[in-house]
Design a protein around this motif. Sequence first.
Motif, mmCIF file in Angstrom:
data_model
loop_
_atom_site.group_PDB
_atom_site.id
_atom_site.type_symbol
_atom_site.label_atom_id
_atom_site.label_comp_id
_atom_site.label_asym_id
_atom_site.label_seq_id
_atom_site.Cartn_x
_atom_site.Cartn_y
_atom_site.Cartn_z
ATOM 1 N N LYS A 182 0.832 -1.209 0.000
ATOM 2 C CA LYS A 182 0.000 0.000 0.000
ATOM 3 C C LYS A 182 0.868 1.260 0.000
ATOM 4 C CE LYS A 182 -3.986 -2.035 2.345
ATOM 5 N NZ LYS A 182 -4.830 -2.009 3.575
ATOM 6 N N LYS A 183 1.964 1.215 0.779
ATOM 7 C CA LYS A 183 2.865 2.366 0.857
ATOM 8 C C LYS A 183 3.510 2.650 -0.502
ATOM 9 C CE LYS A 183 7.355 3.583 2.797
ATOM 10 N NZ LYS A 183 8.486 3.118 3.634
ATOM 11 N N TYR A 184 4.034 1.610 -1.164
ATOM 12 C CA TYR A 184 4.688 1.816 -2.461
ATOM 13 C C TYR A 184 3.688 2.239 -3.535
ATOM 14 C CZ TYR A 184 8.679 -0.444 -0.260
ATOM 15 O OH TYR A 184 9.714 -0.763 0.575
ATOM 16 N N GLU A 185 2.498 1.667 -3.492
ATOM 17 C CA GLU A 185 1.464 2.076 -4.458
ATOM 18 C C GLU A 185 1.120 3.548 -4.292
ATOM 19 O OE1 GLU A 185 -0.935 -2.162 -5.141
ATOM 20 O OE2 GLU A 185 -1.633 -0.710 -3.651
ATOM 21 N N SER A 186 1.055 4.017 -3.030
ATOM 22 C CA SER A 186 0.750 5.428 -2.766
ATOM 23 C C SER A 186 1.871 6.328 -3.274
ATOM 24 C CB SER A 186 0.545 5.625 -1.263
ATOM 25 O OG SER A 186 0.380 6.981 -0.958
ATOM 26 N N GLU A 187 3.132 5.910 -3.028
ATOM 27 C CA GLU A 187 4.266 6.730 -3.468
ATOM 28 C C GLU A 187 4.392 6.749 -4.982
ATOM 29 O OE1 GLU A 187 7.602 5.210 -1.427
ATOM 30 O OE2 GLU A 187 7.046 6.069 0.528
ATOM 31 N N ILE A 188 4.076 5.621 -5.618
ATOM 32 C CA ILE A 188 4.128 5.560 -7.091
ATOM 33 C C ILE A 188 3.098 6.504 -7.697
ATOM 34 C CG2 ILE A 188 3.602 4.055 -9.055
ATOM 35 C CD1 ILE A 188 4.959 1.799 -7.450
ATOM 36 N N LYS A 225 8.542 1.196 -7.967
ATOM 37 C CA LYS A 225 7.954 0.184 -8.867
ATOM 38 C C LYS A 225 8.653 -1.166 -8.667
ATOM 39 C CE LYS A 225 5.656 0.592 -12.284
ATOM 40 N NZ LYS A 225 4.261 0.209 -12.586
ATOM 41 N N GLN A 226 9.988 -1.090 -8.549
ATOM 42 C CA GLN A 226 10.757 -2.321 -8.368
ATOM 43 C C GLN A 226 10.460 -2.947 -7.003
ATOM 44 O OE1 GLN A 226 14.959 -1.754 -8.751
ATOM 45 N NE2 GLN A 226 15.432 -3.932 -8.664
#
Length: 654
Positions: free
Chosen positions: A236-242, A321-322
């Motif tokens: 969830k954190k990476y999706e938000s930052e992306i 993304k990675q």
Amino acid sequence: MNENKRREWVKNAIIIFLVIMLLLTFFSNTIMNYSLPEISAQQVTNGTLSEQIRGSGTVEANQSYEVKMGETRKIASVEVKVGDEVEKGQTLLKLEDSDSEELTTAEKELDTAEKALREAKKSYQEALLSVGADYRTDELDIENQEEALAVLKEDLSKISEYQKAYDSAKEAVRKIQSEIRDIEKEKKEYDDTVAAISDENRYSELSAEDYERLTAAKKKFESAEKAKTKTEENIKKYESEIASGGDQSAINSAKKAVEQKQLEISSLNSKLDEAYMAEDPDMSAINELRQQITQAELDLKYLNDDYNNELSKSSEYAKNKQLLSGEQQTLKRNETSYDSAKKALEDLIAEIKRDANKKAEDAENRLEDAKLRLEDAQADEADAKEKASVTEDEQEKKIREAETALEKAKIALSQKQKQDAVTSGKDALAIQALQDGITDAEKDVADVNEKIEKLKKNSVGAEITAPVGGKITSLGFVAGEEATKESVAATIEMSEKGYTMSITVTSEQARKVKTGDTAEVQYFWGGDANVVLQSITADEKNPSKSKILRFSVTGDVSPGQTLQISMGSKGQRYDYIVPNSSVREDNNGKFVLAVVAKSSPLGNRYTAERVAVEVLASDDTSSAVSGGFTGGEMIIATSSKPIEAGMQVRFAEN
């Protein structure tokens, strides 16, 4: 311009130097702190302390009993071992089925007695023949009474067998009842397991093995669940930052603005060069150009910052993304581990529950079988009781009555024969002497027969039983040995005579207790035990310094058992009380280490300082001491490393 850059560089160098020095100071302080011994400390207090007298002793019986052999026999088996608790009447030894030396001797005695009886009767008959009277009817009546008496005596021996059978039947009932209680207890444990496995709050009631397996499975499940949840949060954190980064048009726009500002600065520099090259330089114009260049360079810096920020966002976007892709792969693995751990936990719970149900069902079947056997055993007990309803006393009374009647018949015949002898002129005294000889010979035969019957009864299935209850302390024989008459077969410490135990204490401790005081039994889970001080005597080994406390012991104890006891003296108030763990001792005596604080530029430093003490009294956790205290000192109780006076220490982090 070069001068400004040089000043900026010097300023930055000074700042970097100061930061490095600050970091070095901080880390040196931190490293030194972590290398110091870590301590826990408690404040010196005042209060009341009750000194405990502790000791351990072995329980001993007050009296012992020697079980002796009644005849010389060979030992078939030994049914007990040293240390066993036995009840009155319990079998100790079984004897081989064989005639004893005493039986062989008695049979020879019987042959001699019967021969003497025959001779006495022969002489008597010869004397009576000379009288000419016929006594066959009287003699037949006496013979019939003798046969009836023999039947009564035989019945007496059977009564003993019936009583023995009744006792065996009662013992069989008792054993089955005990078995039923054990099975019911076992079944309850399985039923409790079924109930506990269904309630997470009752897991501690399970067996140690099941609790350990269940705790391990639950811990593995919770770990898998935690890993899965953590991975989901990362996704969830990476999706938000992306979603908030990676705009290429913004990068291009920022780059274009930088290039335009660079062209502007280049143009302004060209104009400045031209202004300097003029024949009559316009200083106001030159200053104006300088200001424009300075402003443009500042604007270029900001534009470069914007451009770098956009590039950084783009880099974070690719990185996120990675990372997102990696976390998604991790989530698949974690979900698999979670599902596996969850299934393993559920399977284990089901297995424990299924196993407990199966064992409970098996216990129920065994319980029903035991109840049926109990009914049969109780029926056998009732039959045996009915057969043993006639006591030996009642049967012996019948025998005595029959013996009296027989004796009267013999006396009547004797008187009749005497009268006939007198009538015929024969010597009545001689006839009486012959009759007395027959009576004596008959008594000898009867005595030897009784002795032989007892010896024969013991020759088959004979056993030595305990005449008293208690603990076996020694055995005289092993299977296969021959035991002589009057030899000691076993020694029994008699439990009904009570128990004692004793401990050795210092004379000072002995003055703090008195006879009649009750001691507390520690670490005792075998039932109830009461220990009361019975006497205080001097220790023969060290009469000036030691005393022996002897206690009477009652309750669920046995000879040879070791008891840990404690007796508390009345509480006394003391000014200084410290933990037992803080009291230390060296060649100079006992002491404690107090914590002394000293200020330094980097904060307080703590040092261990020796304070000599004298221990006045102690209990399980604390000691009352005297020494150079002012009150309120912090005393070191424990440390992570050995400590000596003068060493620096640090407090344990909470």
